[in-house]
Design a protein around this motif. Structure first.
Motif, PDB file in Angstrom:
ATOM      1  N   VAL A 160      19.773  87.442  32.644  1.00 19.99           N
ATOM      2  CA  VAL A 160      18.762  86.563  33.388  1.00 19.99           C
ATOM      3  C   VAL A 160      19.042  86.207  34.697  1.00 19.99           C
ATOM      4  N   CYS A 161      18.223  86.282  35.727  1.00 19.78           N
ATOM      5  CA  CYS A 161      18.693  86.304  37.032  1.00 19.78           C
ATOM      6  C   CYS A 161      17.291  85.932  37.897  1.00 19.78           C
ATOM      7  N   GLY A 162      17.613  85.844  39.339  1.00 19.16           N
ATOM      8  CA  GLY A 162      16.552  85.530  40.392  1.00 19.16           C
ATOM      9  C   GLY A 162      16.607  84.232  40.821  1.00 19.16           C
ATOM     10  N   SER A 163      17.115  83.363  39.835  1.00 17.86           N
ATOM     11  CA  SER A 163      16.866  81.746  40.358  1.00 17.86           C
ATOM     12  C   SER A 163      17.930  81.412  39.464  1.00 17.86           C
ATOM     13  N   LEU A 164      18.644  80.365  40.306  1.00 11.86           N
ATOM     14  CA  LEU A 164      19.480  79.190  39.437  1.00 11.86           C
ATOM     15  C   LEU A 164      19.038  78.438  38.699  1.00 11.86           C
ATOM     16  N   TYR A 165      17.417  78.128  39.142  1.00 12.82           N
ATOM     17  CA  TYR A 165      16.829  76.944  38.293  1.00 12.82           C
ATOM     18  C   TYR A 165      16.341  77.951  36.835  1.00 12.82           C
ATOM     19  N   LEU A 166      16.293  79.216  36.927  1.00 12.70           N
ATOM     20  CA  LEU A 166      15.783  79.884  35.594  1.00 12.70           C
ATOM     21  C   LEU A 166      16.938  79.881  34.634  1.00 12.70           C
ATOM     22  N   VAL A 167      18.288  80.380  35.596  1.00 17.19           N
ATOM     23  CA  VAL A 167      19.619  80.264  34.592  1.00 17.19           C
ATOM     24  C   VAL A 167      19.760  78.928  34.005  1.00 17.19           C
ATOM     25  N   GLY A 168      19.582  77.644  34.771  1.00 21.01           N
ATOM     26  CA  GLY A 168      19.822  76.291  34.329  1.00 21.01           C
ATOM     27  C   GLY A 168      19.067  76.191  32.946  1.00 21.01           C
ATOM     28  N   TRP A 195      32.800  78.346  36.639  1.00 22.93           N
ATOM     29  CA  TRP A 195      31.735  78.189  37.291  1.00 22.93           C
ATOM     30  C   TRP A 195      30.371  78.949  36.495  1.00 22.93           C
ATOM     31  N   PRO A 196      29.830  77.926  35.860  1.00 21.18           N
ATOM     32  CA  PRO A 196      28.996  78.362  34.637  1.00 21.18           C
ATOM     33  C   PRO A 196      27.592  78.738  35.411  1.00 21.18           C
ATOM     34  N   GLY A 197      27.083  79.874  34.907  1.00 20.60           N
ATOM     35  CA  GLY A 197      25.782  80.435  35.304  1.00 20.60           C
ATOM     36  C   GLY A 197      25.857  81.487  36.073  1.00 20.60           C
ATOM     37  N   ARG A 198      27.142  81.794  36.773  1.00 20.68           N
ATOM     38  CA  ARG A 198      27.451  82.756  37.800  1.00 20.68           C
ATOM     39  C   ARG A 198      28.231  83.946  37.040  1.00 20.68           C
ATOM     40  N   GLY A 199      27.383  84.940  36.633  1.00 21.10           N
ATOM     41  CA  GLY A 199      28.185  86.101  35.950  1.00 21.10           C
ATOM     42  C   GLY A 199      28.776  85.554  34.649  1.00 21.10           C
ATOM     43  N   GLU A 200      28.033  84.823  33.860  1.00 19.41           N
ATOM     44  CA  GLU A 200      28.421  84.160  32.654  1.00 19.41           C
ATOM     45  C   GLU A 200      27.908  84.981  31.465  1.00 19.41           C
ATOM     46  N   LEU A 201      28.582  85.392  30.830  1.00 21.84           N
ATOM     47  CA  LEU A 201      28.293  86.318  29.449  1.00 21.84           C
ATOM     48  C   LEU A 201      28.334  85.304  28.302  1.00 21.84           C
ATOM     49  N   LEU A 253      22.538  73.044  37.425  1.00 20.13           N
ATOM     50  CA  LEU A 253      21.852  73.795  36.375  1.00 20.13           C
ATOM     51  C   LEU A 253      20.991  73.017  35.288  1.00 20.13           C
ATOM     52  N   ASP A 254      21.656  71.938  34.762  1.00 19.69           N
ATOM     53  CA  ASP A 254      21.016  71.308  33.749  1.00 19.69           C
ATOM     54  C   ASP A 254      20.691  69.716  34.110  1.00 19.69           C
ATOM     55  N   ILE A 255      21.731  69.218  34.603  1.00 18.46           N
ATOM     56  CA  ILE A 255      21.143  67.703  35.098  1.00 18.46           C
ATOM     57  C   ILE A 255      22.206  67.244  35.980  1.00 18.46           C
ATOM     58  N   LEU A 256      21.585  66.431  36.906  1.00 22.13           N
ATOM     59  CA  LEU A 256      21.913  65.884  38.051  1.00 22.13           C
ATOM     60  C   LEU A 256      23.566  65.725  38.442  1.00 22.13           C
ATOM     61  N   GLY A 257      23.845  64.988  37.168  1.00 18.60           N
ATOM     62  CA  GLY A 257      25.249  64.652  37.280  1.00 18.60           C
ATOM     63  C   GLY A 257      26.449  65.809  37.198  1.00 18.60           C
TER      64      GLY A 257
END
Length: 443
Positions: free
Chosen positions: A420-428, A302-308, A82-86
């Motif tokens: 916010v949805c449609g792409s994990l890249y947008l979510v990240g 599991w961040p970014g998946r249904g995360e409020l 979502l944010d960085i490679l690690g």
């Protein structure tokens, strides 16, 4: 997160991209050659292989949490980040330090330089990344590795792992058709090809029309087939803002109440699949009990998946990057928030996705749509094109705003909830700016 860690992983990613073949190039011959040069690190750790179209990451994260709560030293390899490679490689719930990645890099690049074929035909970025992570895992020597496949199955780099104790296949749907085939049958063939000889394989059973194909593949491989929906079943599901609860019936469970911190009816299915997989592994991985399964599901993150994200208005982050995911998100919004709360969807998508179908599925559960893009992402569709797709999908007056932060400001002015949805890249991209203090910790 310390700036030094961010810079270190940015440098690792840059070096991998520079060394890799561009794009996606199906086939494992390059990777196999590289792994031989590296001393076959893929042989040195037991793995659980999780493949499918949707729900792979949630199922993998649930299994990882179960193993940790069972007293096992578990590693988790997922994609994308979502944010960085690690973020892609965690050990005991904590992302592996960049110094451990860097310690294995010299050997990787030396292998590429010294092989004439690999100099001319280097592996792709994902293949190089997977090979590097295999080397890190060989050094770290976890008790078990939960490995999420990338987009594929048969030709996915993760399929190079040799000591697979269990193959788990989550729901299969149309996605990446240009690489996996244009029918459910052809995509199922690619996914089910990961089944290992004389090894348990667990299929979610979704869609049901692929069950016979799964069983045929298991028969050919002399594998032990399990179809979740034929062997286990869920009763009394409860979906709430804080997570879900349900009763699970089947081997290992006799109506035991399970709770997952993940939100949505689809997460009930994902967590129940992980629970069934853990039961199948009970004789191979010591410490797994019904109590450790309960604890693991409750502890899954599991961040970014249904995360409020709380606030005024609250913001819900969910990748929902294909129609199957959009359907699950629409169900979540109906189950938990209904129609009484005005919602604005902030949507971006990659060009290779079926965005029109996703937008059709999301239209009944929101009042307004703002289409945007992901900065610096060349694969991203433009917001203007997405608006035209939205109009064709039945949206009234969708708005185009290329800058996602300006789009978010527009959404916050008129909604009781922003999705916010449609792409994990947008979510990240959004998550790294909205919740920097909640980024994944590193050892």
């Amino acid at each position: 997160m310390k700036n030094g860690i961010r810079a270190a992983f940015a440098a690792i990613e840059t070096r991998l991209l520079k060394a890799a073949s561009p794009g996606i190039r199906p086939g494992l011959s390059r990777l196999a050659r590289l792994l031989r040069r590296l001393g076959n690190p893929e042989n040195d750790f037991p793995a659980i292989h999780v493949v499918g179209t949707n729900g792979k990451g949630s199922t993998a994260a649930s299994l990882d949490a179960i193993f940790r709560c069972s007293g096992r030293r578990s590693a988790l390899y997922t994609s994308p980040h979502l944010d960085i490679l690690g973020e892609r490689l965690r050990m005991n719930g904590t992302s592996v330090s960049p110094t451990l990645w860097e310690a294995e890099e010299d050997m990787l690049y030396r292998a590429l330089r010294e092989d004439p074929f690999l100099r001319q035909m280097p592996p792709t970025f994902f293949e190089l990344l997977t090979a590097l992570c295999f080397c890190v895992l060989r050094s770290a020597a976890p008790d078990v590795v939960v490995m999420e496949a990338g987009m594929g199955g048969r030709l996915d780099a993760t399929n190079a792992a040799k000591q697979v104790l269990l193959s788990v296949i989550t729901p299969v749907a149309l996605d990446h058709e240009e690489y996996l085939g244009t029918s459910l049958h052809s995509i199922g063939m690619e996914k089910f090809a990961v089944v290992r000889p004389r090894t348990p394989a667990l299929y979610s059973g979704e869609p049901p029309e692929l069950e016979e194909l799964f069983l045929e593949r298991c028969s050919l491989a002399k594998a032990e087939p399990y179809v979740f929906r034929r062997t286990w079943h869920v009763e009394h599901p409860v979906v709430e803002e804080e997570g879900c609860s349900y009763e699970l019936f089947g081997p290992g469970f006799d109506g035991k109440v399970l709770k997952t911190s993940l939100v949505g009816r689809h997460q009930i299915n994902n967590s129940a699949l992980a629970a069934a997989g853990a039961i199948l592994l009970g004789q191979r991985i010591p410490g797994i009990t019904s109590s450790s399964i309960q604890a693991g599901l409750k502890a899954t993150d599991w961040p970014g998946r249904g995360e409020l994200l709380p606030g005024s208005p609250p913001i819900l982050l969910d990748g929902a990057h294909n129609p199957h995911g959009a359907r699950a998100l629409a169900s979540l919004l109906r189950d938990v928030w209904g129609k009484t709360q005005p919602k604005t969807i902030l949507f971006a998508a990659m060009r290779d996705k079926d965005s029109k179908s996703s937008l059709e599925l999301l239209r009944p559960v929101a009042d307004r749509l703002i289409c945007t893009s992901v900065p610096g992402m060349s694969r991203c569709e433009t917001s203007a094109v997405l608006v035209e797709m939205a109009k064709a999908a039945g949206w009234t007056s969708p708005v185009s705003e290329e800058d996602p932060l300006r789009a978010l400001a527009m959404a916050e002015q008129s909604a009781s909830m922003v999705v916010v949805c449609g792409s994990l890249y947008l979510v990240g991209w959004m998550r790294s700016r909205l919740v920097p203090e909640r980024r994944i910790d590193f050892a």
